[in-house]
Write an enzyme that holds these catalytic residues in place. Structure first.
Site, PDB file in Angstrom:
ATOM      1  N   ASP A   1      -7.882  -5.543   0.076  1.00 48.13           N
ATOM      2  CA  ASP A   1      -8.344  -6.426  -1.001  1.00 48.13           C
ATOM      3  C   ASP A   1      -7.892  -7.868  -0.836  1.00 48.13           C
ATOM      4  O   ASP A   1      -8.391  -8.745  -1.536  1.00 48.13           O
ATOM      5  CB  ASP A   1      -7.842  -5.895  -2.356  1.00 48.13           C
ATOM      6  CG  ASP A   1      -8.594  -4.647  -2.769  1.00 48.13           C
ATOM      7  OD1 ASP A   1      -9.794  -4.586  -2.493  1.00 48.13           O
ATOM      8  OD2 ASP A   1      -7.977  -3.745  -3.344  1.00 48.13           O
TER       9      ASP A   1
ATOM     10  N   HIS B   1       0.845  -1.184   0.000  1.00 50.37           N
ATOM     11  CA  HIS B   1       0.000   0.000   0.000  1.00 50.37           C
ATOM     12  C   HIS B   1       0.880   1.233   0.000  1.00 50.37           C
ATOM     13  O   HIS B   1       1.933   1.241   0.635  1.00 50.37           O
ATOM     14  CB  HIS B   1      -0.914   0.011   1.239  1.00 50.37           C
ATOM     15  CG  HIS B   1      -2.082   0.928   1.086  1.00 50.37           C
ATOM     16  ND1 HIS B   1      -2.001   2.264   1.373  1.00 50.37           N
ATOM     17  CD2 HIS B   1      -3.332   0.702   0.644  1.00 50.37           C
ATOM     18  CE1 HIS B   1      -3.177   2.821   1.126  1.00 50.37           C
ATOM     19  NE2 HIS B   1      -3.998   1.900   0.676  1.00 50.37           N
TER      20      HIS B   1
HETATM   21  N1  ACO Z   1       4.060  -7.784  -4.311  1.00 56.60           N
HETATM   22  C1  ACO Z   1       5.389  -7.801  -4.482  1.00 56.60           C
HETATM   23  N2  ACO Z   1       6.164  -6.708  -4.488  1.00 56.60           N
HETATM   24  C2  ACO Z   1       5.544  -5.525  -4.322  1.00 56.60           C
HETATM   25  C3  ACO Z   1       4.146  -5.433  -4.123  1.00 56.60           C
HETATM   26  C4  ACO Z   1       3.411  -6.622  -4.128  1.00 56.60           C
HETATM   27  N3  ACO Z   1       2.079  -6.600  -3.968  1.00 56.60           N
HETATM   28  N4  ACO Z   1       3.811  -4.132  -3.988  1.00 56.60           N
HETATM   29  C5  ACO Z   1       4.954  -3.440  -4.074  1.00 56.60           C
HETATM   30  N5  ACO Z   1       5.996  -4.277  -4.281  1.00 56.60           N
HETATM   31  C6  ACO Z   1       7.413  -3.910  -4.373  1.00 56.60           C
HETATM   32  C7  ACO Z   1       7.686  -3.140  -5.659  1.00 56.60           C
HETATM   33  O1  ACO Z   1       8.023  -4.011  -6.715  1.00 56.60           O
HETATM   34  C8  ACO Z   1       8.825  -2.250  -5.222  1.00 56.60           C
HETATM   35  O2  ACO Z   1       9.995  -3.050  -5.170  1.00 56.60           O
HETATM   36  P1  ACO Z   1      11.458  -2.421  -5.561  1.00 56.60           P
HETATM   37  O3  ACO Z   1      11.712  -1.389  -4.505  1.00 56.60           O
HETATM   38  O4  ACO Z   1      12.387  -3.581  -5.546  1.00 56.60           O
HETATM   39  O5  ACO Z   1      11.282  -1.809  -6.932  1.00 56.60           O
HETATM   40  C9  ACO Z   1       8.476  -1.887  -3.780  1.00 56.60           C
HETATM   41  O6  ACO Z   1       7.677  -2.993  -3.297  1.00 56.60           O
HETATM   42  C10 ACO Z   1       7.709  -0.582  -3.632  1.00 56.60           C
HETATM   43  O7  ACO Z   1       6.507  -0.726  -4.397  1.00 56.60           O
HETATM   44  P2  ACO Z   1       5.828   0.413  -5.253  1.00 56.60           P
HETATM   45  O8  ACO Z   1       5.107  -0.229  -6.392  1.00 56.60           O
HETATM   46  O9  ACO Z   1       6.820   1.479  -5.556  1.00 56.60           O
HETATM   47  O10 ACO Z   1       4.791   0.975  -4.217  1.00 56.60           O
HETATM   48  P3  ACO Z   1       3.639   1.994  -4.542  1.00 56.60           P
HETATM   49  O11 ACO Z   1       3.378   2.731  -3.286  1.00 56.60           O
HETATM   50  O12 ACO Z   1       3.936   2.800  -5.753  1.00 56.60           O
HETATM   51  O13 ACO Z   1       2.388   1.057  -4.915  1.00 56.60           O
HETATM   52  C11 ACO Z   1       0.601  -0.483  -4.661  1.00 56.60           C
HETATM   53  C12 ACO Z   1       1.421   0.643  -3.999  1.00 56.60           C
HETATM   54  C13 ACO Z   1       0.107  -0.004  -6.036  1.00 56.60           C
HETATM   55  C14 ACO Z   1      -0.621  -0.773  -3.803  1.00 56.60           C
HETATM   56  C15 ACO Z   1       1.504  -1.734  -4.802  1.00 56.60           C
HETATM   57  O14 ACO Z   1       1.903  -2.180  -3.519  1.00 56.60           O
HETATM   58  C16 ACO Z   1       0.793  -2.849  -5.557  1.00 56.60           C
HETATM   59  O15 ACO Z   1       0.842  -2.863  -6.800  1.00 56.60           O
HETATM   60  N6  ACO Z   1       0.168  -3.830  -4.835  1.00 56.60           N
HETATM   61  C17 ACO Z   1      -0.574  -4.892  -5.502  1.00 56.60           C
HETATM   62  C18 ACO Z   1      -1.923  -4.376  -6.008  1.00 56.60           C
HETATM   63  C19 ACO Z   1      -2.911  -4.150  -4.887  1.00 56.60           C
HETATM   64  O16 ACO Z   1      -3.084  -4.974  -4.008  1.00 56.60           O
HETATM   65  N7  ACO Z   1      -3.578  -2.983  -4.961  1.00 56.60           N
HETATM   66  C20 ACO Z   1      -4.628  -2.607  -3.974  1.00 56.60           C
HETATM   67  C21 ACO Z   1      -4.149  -1.483  -3.101  1.00 56.60           C
HETATM   68  S1  ACO Z   1      -5.346  -1.095  -1.893  1.00 56.60           S
HETATM   69  C22 ACO Z   1      -6.509  -0.212  -2.731  1.00 56.60           C
HETATM   70  O17 ACO Z   1      -6.225   0.504  -3.646  1.00 56.60           O
HETATM   71  C23 ACO Z   1      -7.865  -0.369  -2.344  1.00 56.60           C
END
Ligand code: ACO
Length: 426
Positions: free
Chosen positions: A360, A303
């Protein structure tokens, strides 16, 4: 704490006001920065940018705190219910019994969509994703309800009641059309969630037996979805609404933003991921390894704001434990989800990136147990999120500091060049 922040640029120091929120959040008001210095700020994905001051929802992502109008989400989940919490979000206070009755009455009176809208549903192809239908049909309400620029409080009440009540009817009608069954109309005899379940699952030949545990679980899901401050869809609503666009079209824009799998679309993705693990008999450990090796995403994890447990995920997980114990509702995918969570939360990849289950991760299991098809999950999220979107739209309209939202950019394209006629181009 200083009340001014000093910024030195090109050898000159400028001072900007420090704004402190009621929970101690600190911000530097840089609204005069460009005019005074020629600089703008650059913040990819708005991770450090406050777009407004708001009194609706407070999140402390490091501590895993979420409060609506000051009241902890855990307390609301235990003691309140969706419609009451929706009122709290939109009007700032819990309703007294008279206000609540008036509000419920208004929702009831607004539940029927214009009969001519039925023609719109007929135009969608079979198999259309319900979010595609919801986005466009909600935006189409703009054609039935023109909205003037200067709204008085009574106009706002009509808008709130129409959107809260009719999104539910639109969702149920689109489902019935998609499965080729006759539409079930809303009934003033039923409460909000019961009414929706009945429109979804009753048919002219068969009554729908309401299960109080399912009603409660869906109500709780709506309540937990109701607001989450400046997330992607709410910011979209504020952005589109700041141009004074018709509010029905504005909510359509919010629904579109919610649909993405990185946002509200994740609840569908999580169930599809769990089904894939189940159907391919992959071990949860091997699945997590594959995610790490391919730099993929474990859907329902991570998140932007929570760097600790998402408090909504804790509540939903507890709800899964109780609902899925009921005879006939047990789901082996819950065990897969629990195992995935256990493995991820011991793994340095997830711990070092502060990736925890979000709302979620478990919500799809509740919705599946309630009988909803997977492609309706994000539609349900949208029904729950409407009060939050409306609360922000309303707050924005009453904020004297509101201007049309219009970010700047740092241009990185070609510098000035001449137009080349087509016969001289390579
Ligand atoms: N699984 C594995 N790795 C992840 C995940 C995940 N679910 N989420 C983030 N990471 C990793 C990224 O690859 C990144 O790694 P790096 O530093 O090696 O490049 C690091 O964690 C930081 O992640 P970002 O994508 O930069 O985080 P951001 O804050 O931009 O994105 C988000 C947040 C979109 C929720 C992301 O965690 C994600 O895509 N999660 C999966 C989708 C999801 O569950 N979305 C629902 C969110 S809740 C809602 O909107 C109601």
């Amino acid at each position: 704490m200083p009340d001014k922040a000093k910024i030195t640029l090109d050898g000159k120091t400028y001072e900007y006001p420090v704004i402190v929120g009621t929970e101690g959040e600190k911000a530097i008001d840089i609204s005069a920065l460009r005019a005074e210095t020629g600089y703008i700020t650059l913040d990819n994905g708005y991770g450090n940018t406050g777009s407004c001051q708001s009194a609706i929802t407070f999140i402390d992502g490091d501590k895993g705190i979420l409060r609506y109008r000051g009241i902890p989400i855990e307390e609301l989940a235990e003691k309140s219910f969706f419609i009451e919490t929706a009122y709290l979000l939109m009007y700032g206070e819990l309703p007294n019994s008279q206000d609540f009755d008036t509000f419920s009455e208004r929702l009831n009176k607004s539940s029927l969509i214009h009969e001519e809208m039925m023609n719109i549903f007929a135009g969608y192809p079979k198999g259309a994703h319900p979010m595609a239908v919801l986005t466009s049909v909600v935006a189409s309400l703009a054609a039935f309800y023109p909205v003037k620029d200067n709204l008085d409080p009574a106009d706002e009440e009509v808008i709130i009641a129409n959107l809260m009540s009719q999104i539910r009817t639109i969702a149920a009608v689109s489902y019935k059309k998609s499965i080729g069954e006759p539409v079930v109309y809303p009934s003033n005899k039923l409460k909000f969630v019961e009414n929706f379940l009945n429109m979804m699952f009753a048919s002219p030949v068969k009554d729908y037996q309401l299960d109080p545990d399912v009603v409660k679980a869906l109500d709780m899901f709506f309540l937990l979805s109701a607001d989450h401050e400046q997330n992607c869809s709410t910011s979209t609503v504020r952005m589109a609404g700041s141009s004074l666009a018709n509010i029905y079209a504005v909510i359509g824009a919010g629904i579109s933003a919610l649909w993405g799998k990185l946002h509200g679309g994740a609840n569908q993705e999580v169930i599809e991921m769990l089904e894939q693990i189940r159907d391919t008999r992959t071990s949860p450990a091997a699945f997590v390894d594959a995610i790490k090796n391919n730099k993929g995403k474990l859907m329902g994890f991570g998140h932007r704001v929570y760097k600790n447990f998402d408090p909504r995920a804790k509540i939903i997980k507890g709800l899964c434990h109780s609902l899925l114990k009921k005879p006939g509702l047990n789901d082996p995918m819950f065990d897969i989800a629990l195992k995935l969570e256990e493995i991820a939360l011991k793994d340095d990849y997830f711990l070092s990136r502060k990736l925890y289950p979000n709302v979620d991760f478990y919500s799809g299991l509740i919705l599946k147990a309630a009988g909803f098809p997977v492609n309706m999950f994000t539609v349900l999220f949208a029904i729950g999120r409407v009060p939050g979107w409306l609360a922000h739209w309303r707050e924005m309209r009453h904020d004297k500091n509101t201007r049309i939202n219009r970010p700047r950019q740092v241009y990185q394209g070609p510098t000035q060049r001449a137009y080349v006629p087509i016969e001289k181009r390579k």
